[in-house]
Design a protein around this motif. Structure first.
Motif, PDB file in Angstrom:
ATOM      1  N   ASN A 255      -6.323 -13.287   0.977  1.00 11.19           N
ATOM      2  CA  ASN A 255      -5.125 -13.558   1.765  1.00 11.19           C
ATOM      3  C   ASN A 255      -4.029 -12.535   1.510  1.00 11.19           C
ATOM      4  OD1 ASN A 255      -4.899 -17.196   2.176  1.00 11.19           O
ATOM      5  ND2 ASN A 255      -5.527 -15.607   3.584  1.00 11.19           N
ATOM      6  N   GLN A 256      -3.840 -12.183   0.241  1.00 11.66           N
ATOM      7  CA  GLN A 256      -2.792 -11.207  -0.086  1.00 11.66           C
ATOM      8  C   GLN A 256      -3.141  -9.831   0.469  1.00 11.66           C
ATOM      9  OE1 GLN A 256      -0.015 -12.640  -1.267  1.00 11.66           O
ATOM     10  NE2 GLN A 256      -1.346 -14.436  -1.122  1.00 11.66           N
ATOM     11  N   LEU A 257      -4.430  -9.506   0.468  1.00 11.57           N
ATOM     12  CA  LEU A 257      -4.863  -8.232   1.058  1.00 11.57           C
ATOM     13  C   LEU A 257      -4.656  -8.246   2.573  1.00 11.57           C
ATOM     14  CD1 LEU A 257      -8.127  -7.513  -0.981  1.00 11.57           C
ATOM     15  CD2 LEU A 257      -5.904  -6.371  -1.194  1.00 11.57           C
ATOM     16  N   GLN A 258      -4.892  -9.417   3.199  1.00 13.25           N
ATOM     17  CA  GLN A 258      -4.600  -9.564   4.627  1.00 13.25           C
ATOM     18  C   GLN A 258      -3.125  -9.284   4.896  1.00 13.25           C
ATOM     19  OE1 GLN A 258      -6.358 -13.661   5.192  1.00 13.25           O
ATOM     20  NE2 GLN A 258      -6.643 -12.863   7.258  1.00 13.25           N
ATOM     21  N   PHE A 259      -2.284  -9.917   4.110  1.00 13.94           N
ATOM     22  CA  PHE A 259      -0.841  -9.775   4.270  1.00 13.94           C
ATOM     23  C   PHE A 259      -0.425  -8.310   4.133  1.00 13.94           C
ATOM     24  CE2 PHE A 259       3.571  -9.893   2.946  1.00 13.94           C
ATOM     25  CZ  PHE A 259       4.116 -10.938   3.663  1.00 13.94           C
ATOM     26  N   LEU A 260      -0.895  -7.681   3.064  1.00 14.34           N
ATOM     27  CA  LEU A 260      -0.549  -6.280   2.819  1.00 14.34           C
ATOM     28  C   LEU A 260      -1.103  -5.378   3.924  1.00 14.34           C
ATOM     29  CD1 LEU A 260       0.719  -4.173   0.936  1.00 14.34           C
ATOM     30  CD2 LEU A 260      -1.453  -4.101  -0.314  1.00 14.34           C
ATOM     31  N   GLY A 261      -2.347  -5.642   4.349  1.00  6.72           N
ATOM     32  CA  GLY A 261      -2.979  -4.818   5.375  1.00  6.72           C
ATOM     33  C   GLY A 261      -2.239  -4.878   6.696  1.00  6.72           C
ATOM     34  N   MET A 262      -1.810  -6.079   7.102  1.00  6.94           N
ATOM     35  CA  MET A 262      -1.075  -6.217   8.363  1.00  6.94           C
ATOM     36  C   MET A 262       0.279  -5.520   8.292  1.00  6.94           C
ATOM     37  SD  MET A 262      -2.579  -7.953  10.881  1.00  6.94           S
ATOM     38  CE  MET A 262      -1.354  -8.871  11.805  1.00  6.94           C
ATOM     39  N   ILE A 263       0.940  -5.638   7.156  1.00  2.00           N
ATOM     40  CA  ILE A 263       2.238  -4.985   6.984  1.00  2.00           C
ATOM     41  C   ILE A 263       2.083  -3.469   7.064  1.00  2.00           C
ATOM     42  CG2 ILE A 263       4.138  -4.557   5.382  1.00  2.00           C
ATOM     43  CD1 ILE A 263       4.236  -7.320   6.554  1.00  2.00           C
ATOM     44  N   LEU A 264       1.094  -2.929   6.358  1.00  2.00           N
ATOM     45  CA  LEU A 264       0.873  -1.476   6.358  1.00  2.00           C
ATOM     46  C   LEU A 264       0.461  -0.985   7.744  1.00  2.00           C
ATOM     47  CD1 LEU A 264      -0.984  -0.993   2.937  1.00  2.00           C
ATOM     48  CD2 LEU A 264       1.407  -0.474   3.489  1.00  2.00           C
ATOM     49  N   LEU A 265      -0.346  -1.782   8.438  1.00  2.00           N
ATOM     50  CA  LEU A 265      -0.741  -1.403   9.797  1.00  2.00           C
ATOM     51  C   LEU A 265       0.490  -1.305  10.700  1.00  2.00           C
ATOM     52  CD1 LEU A 265      -3.772  -2.572  11.800  1.00  2.00           C
ATOM     53  CD2 LEU A 265      -1.538  -2.833  12.844  1.00  2.00           C
ATOM     54  N   GLY A 266       1.388  -2.295  10.564  1.00  2.00           N
ATOM     55  CA  GLY A 266       2.591  -2.273  11.380  1.00  2.00           C
ATOM     56  C   GLY A 266       3.503  -1.105  11.052  1.00  2.00           C
ATOM     57  N   ILE A 267       3.569  -0.747   9.764  1.00  2.00           N
ATOM     58  CA  ILE A 267       4.472   0.327   9.336  1.00  2.00           C
ATOM     59  C   ILE A 267       3.930   1.705   9.701  1.00  2.00           C
ATOM     60  CG2 ILE A 267       5.492   1.466   7.321  1.00  2.00           C
ATOM     61  CD1 ILE A 267       5.680  -1.303   6.002  1.00  2.00           C
ATOM     62  N   TYR A 268       2.636   1.930   9.460  1.00  2.00           N
ATOM     63  CA  TYR A 268       2.102   3.289   9.558  1.00  2.00           C
ATOM     64  C   TYR A 268       1.237   3.549  10.791  1.00  2.00           C
ATOM     65  CZ  TYR A 268       3.680   3.627   4.730  1.00  2.00           C
ATOM     66  OH  TYR A 268       4.458   3.636   3.601  1.00  2.00           O
ATOM     67  N   VAL A 269       0.537   2.549  11.294  1.00  3.85           N
ATOM     68  CA  VAL A 269      -0.409   2.782  12.385  1.00  3.85           C
ATOM     69  C   VAL A 269       0.262   2.646  13.750  1.00  3.85           C
ATOM     70  CG1 VAL A 269      -2.558   2.028  13.475  1.00  3.85           C
ATOM     71  CG2 VAL A 269      -2.355   2.055  10.974  1.00  3.85           C
ATOM     72  N   LEU A 270       1.106   1.628  13.925  1.00  6.95           N
ATOM     73  CA  LEU A 270       1.739   1.417  15.225  1.00  6.95           C
ATOM     74  C   LEU A 270       2.539   2.631  15.714  1.00  6.95           C
ATOM     75  CD1 LEU A 270       2.893  -2.325  15.105  1.00  6.95           C
ATOM     76  CD2 LEU A 270       0.876  -1.341  16.199  1.00  6.95           C
ATOM     77  N   PRO A 271       3.284   3.329  14.837  1.00 10.46           N
ATOM     78  CA  PRO A 271       3.994   4.528  15.326  1.00 10.46           C
ATOM     79  C   PRO A 271       3.049   5.618  15.832  1.00 10.46           C
ATOM     80  CG  PRO A 271       4.949   3.780  13.257  1.00 10.46           C
ATOM     81  CD  PRO A 271       3.693   2.990  13.470  1.00 10.46           C
ATOM     82  N   LEU A 272       1.808   5.643  15.327  1.00  7.53           N
ATOM     83  CA  LEU A 272       0.861   6.667  15.768  1.00  7.53           C
ATOM     84  C   LEU A 272       0.415   6.472  17.211  1.00  7.53           C
ATOM     85  CD1 LEU A 272      -1.413   6.935  12.586  1.00  7.53           C
ATOM     86  CD2 LEU A 272       0.511   8.401  13.238  1.00  7.53           C
ATOM     87  N   VAL A 273       0.545   5.239  17.711  1.00  9.23           N
ATOM     88  CA  VAL A 273       0.154   4.968  19.103  1.00  9.23           C
ATOM     89  C   VAL A 273       1.382   4.806  19.999  1.00  9.23           C
ATOM     90  CG1 VAL A 273      -2.062   3.963  18.476  1.00  9.23           C
ATOM     91  CG2 VAL A 273      -0.057   2.479  18.601  1.00  9.23           C
ATOM     92  N   GLY A 274       2.519   5.281  19.528  1.00  6.67           N
ATOM     93  CA  GLY A 274       3.728   5.290  20.348  1.00  6.67           C
ATOM     94  C   GLY A 274       4.493   3.991  20.388  1.00  6.67           C
ATOM     95  N   ILE A 275       4.286   3.106  19.391  1.00  7.56           N
ATOM     96  CA  ILE A 275       4.980   1.822  19.336  1.00  7.56           C
ATOM     97  C   ILE A 275       5.941   1.845  18.154  1.00  7.56           C
ATOM     98  CG2 ILE A 275       4.701  -0.678  19.066  1.00  7.56           C
ATOM     99  CD1 ILE A 275       1.927  -0.387  20.269  1.00  7.56           C
ATOM    100  N   ALA A 276       7.073   1.195  18.315  1.00  5.79           N
ATOM    101  CA  ALA A 276       8.047   1.136  17.224  1.00  5.79           C
ATOM    102  C   ALA A 276       7.410   0.531  15.981  1.00  5.79           C
ATOM    103  CB  ALA A 276       9.260   0.309  17.650  1.00  5.79           C
ATOM    104  N   GLY A 277       7.628   1.170  14.850  1.00  2.00           N
ATOM    105  CA  GLY A 277       7.012   0.718  13.601  1.00  2.00           C
ATOM    106  C   GLY A 277       7.649  -0.551  13.061  1.00  2.00           C
ATOM    107  N   PHE A 278       6.888  -1.254  12.257  1.00  2.00           N
ATOM    108  CA  PHE A 278       7.355  -2.471  11.600  1.00  2.00           C
ATOM    109  C   PHE A 278       8.202  -2.083  10.390  1.00  2.00           C
ATOM    110  CE2 PHE A 278       6.639  -6.077   8.641  1.00  2.00           C
ATOM    111  CZ  PHE A 278       7.108  -7.101   9.445  1.00  2.00           C
ATOM    112  N   VAL A 279       9.323  -2.782  10.194  1.00  2.00           N
ATOM    113  CA  VAL A 279      10.241  -2.452   9.098  1.00  2.00           C
ATOM    114  C   VAL A 279      10.550  -3.726   8.316  1.00  2.00           C
ATOM    115  CG1 VAL A 279      12.486  -1.510   8.457  1.00  2.00           C
ATOM    116  CG2 VAL A 279      11.272  -0.589  10.439  1.00  2.00           C
TER     117      VAL A 279
END
Length: 403
Positions: A255-279
């Motif tokens: 569960n904690q890895l899920q939480f961390l993975g989703m947060i990191l995806l929002g911070i680093y991956v979303l900007p790569l596809v032209g979407i505002a990053g998670f902060v």
């Protein structure tokens, strides 16, 4: 052929629980979603608005009258000099939105300051857009005739004079500039950056995903029942408490890895596809504590489903259906602010609602941990109750199989 059909019906009759869930779950889900979306076309939803402006400016009276004519909008008038007090009332949830008109008199358009739309960071973006459209329409209806009156006052033989050119330039500038500007406050009264849709959607699907830890946990538990592994564990004199802790710790880590993975995806991956990053706003340990509470709640629910289910298929249907219903009630699939008031009250029974409220308060309203303690404690209590029930049932099952 007929014999094969009869055989299939006979097999289905052995799983009446699964058949019942397959019929009941879609019906309940349809009912919840229908009620939740029954007022989605009315985005005002009893909005409490304060128009802050100078009483001597006639456009403020016009704005108030027009807003009062809108469905489900309650409007109060506050003097411009009291705008700081109005912002305090906004933070204390006496108002949903402030509309501030800084213009004390009607002047030419070049000297018009834009209207200010002030709200808390967690305010529904759709509600803001709707109000902004209403204000723009009212403001333009009033100000453009004022300009045209000035323009018509110019004698026909002076149409090409400097005065007329200035009026035309004013009109062009007025139509291309922002008539309304938005300002977002946190609960401390500080101006914050406008929250993106990512800031609101990532927590919702993160919580939804964490509760599906039920699937791998239930698979393991039902497999133990079917292979008599429980009997061998009991013969090895392993206590029920230790067995449960041994099961829950790996899934807690997942569960904690899920939480961390989703947060990191929002911070680093979303900007790569032209979407505002998670902060992430605020100290990280606030989110760690919330993640622990969400995980324990998810594991409590997952364990109770696992010990009650008779098969892996039964667990998936029962647990998965329960997750979807909790998500529908808890504002994951339909934001709670779009629901009728009665539905919003009912949604408070869902642990996903507590988790989402806590997350949004940390992220959007920038609460400190003390301010989200009600949601955090609710999740912890839910986890304790469900883990205790699951433990008691598992202990009985363990002893029965041994006997």
């Amino acid at each position: 052929m007929i014999a094969a059909i009869i055989k299939e019906f006979h097999l289905l009759s052995r799983d009446l629980h699964g058949i019942a869930v397959l019929f009941l779950m879609p019906m309940i889900f349809m009912l919840i979603m229908s009620v939740a979306l029954s007022q989605s076309d009315d985005v005002n939803q009893n909005s409490k608005i304060a128009l802050v402006g100078d009483a001597s400016n006639p456009i403020n009276l016009l704005l108030i009258d027009e807003l009062k004519n809108q469905n489900n909008i309650h409007v109060d008038s506050i003097e411009l000099i009291d705008q700081d007090a109005a912002k305090v009332q906004l933070i204390q949830n006496h108002y949903d939105i402030l509309v501030i008109n800084p213009n004390t008199t009607i002047t030419d358009l070049t000297h018009d300051a834009p209207l200010q739309l002030v709200s808390l960071a967690g305010t529904d973006a759709l509600r803001l857009l709707n109000l902004e459209a209403i204000l723009q329409k009212i403001y333009l209806q009033y100000r453009l005739p004022y300009l045209l009156t000035q323009q018509n006052s110019v004698p026909e033989h002076q149409y090409n004079t400097t005065q007329n050119i200035i009026l035309e330039q004013q009109l062009a500038n007025f139509l291309t500039t922002n008539i309304i500007v938005e300002e977002f406050l946190n609960t401390n009264g500080l101006v914050v950056v406008k929250p993106s849709s990512v800031q609101q959607s990532v927590p919702a699907w993160l919580i939804f995903g964490m509760f599906f830890i039920m699937i791998p946990l239930s698979n393991v538990m039902t497999c133990e029942k079917q292979t008599n592994t429980i009997i061998r564990l009991k013969l090895a004199k392993a206590s029920a408490t230790r067995l449960l802790f041994a099961k829950l710790i790996p899934y807690f880590i997942i569960n904690q890895l899920q939480f961390l993975g989703m947060i990191l995806l929002g911070i680093y991956v979303l900007p790569l596809v032209g979407i505002a990053g998670f902060v992430l706003q605020g100290p990280y340990w606030f989110y760690m504590m919330l993640s622990i509470a969400i995980s324990l709640s998810a594991l409590g629910y997952a364990l109770l489903v696992s010990v009650l289910a008779k098969s892996a298929e039964h667990a998936v249907v029962l647990g998965g259906g329960g997750n979807i219903l909790m998500a529908a009630l808890g504002g994951i699939m339909v934001p709670s602010y779009m629901m009728p008031e009665t539905m919003q009250t009912i949604s408070l029974i869902s642990p996903m609602s507590w988790a989402l409220t806590g997350f949004h308060n940390l992220l959007l309203n920038q609460y400190n941990f003390t301010q989200i303690l009600p949601q955090w404690l609710s999740l912890i209590c839910f986890a304790c109750i469900f883990l205790s029930l699951a433990s008691a049932i598992y202990y009985r099952q363990l002893n029965k199989r041994y006997i």
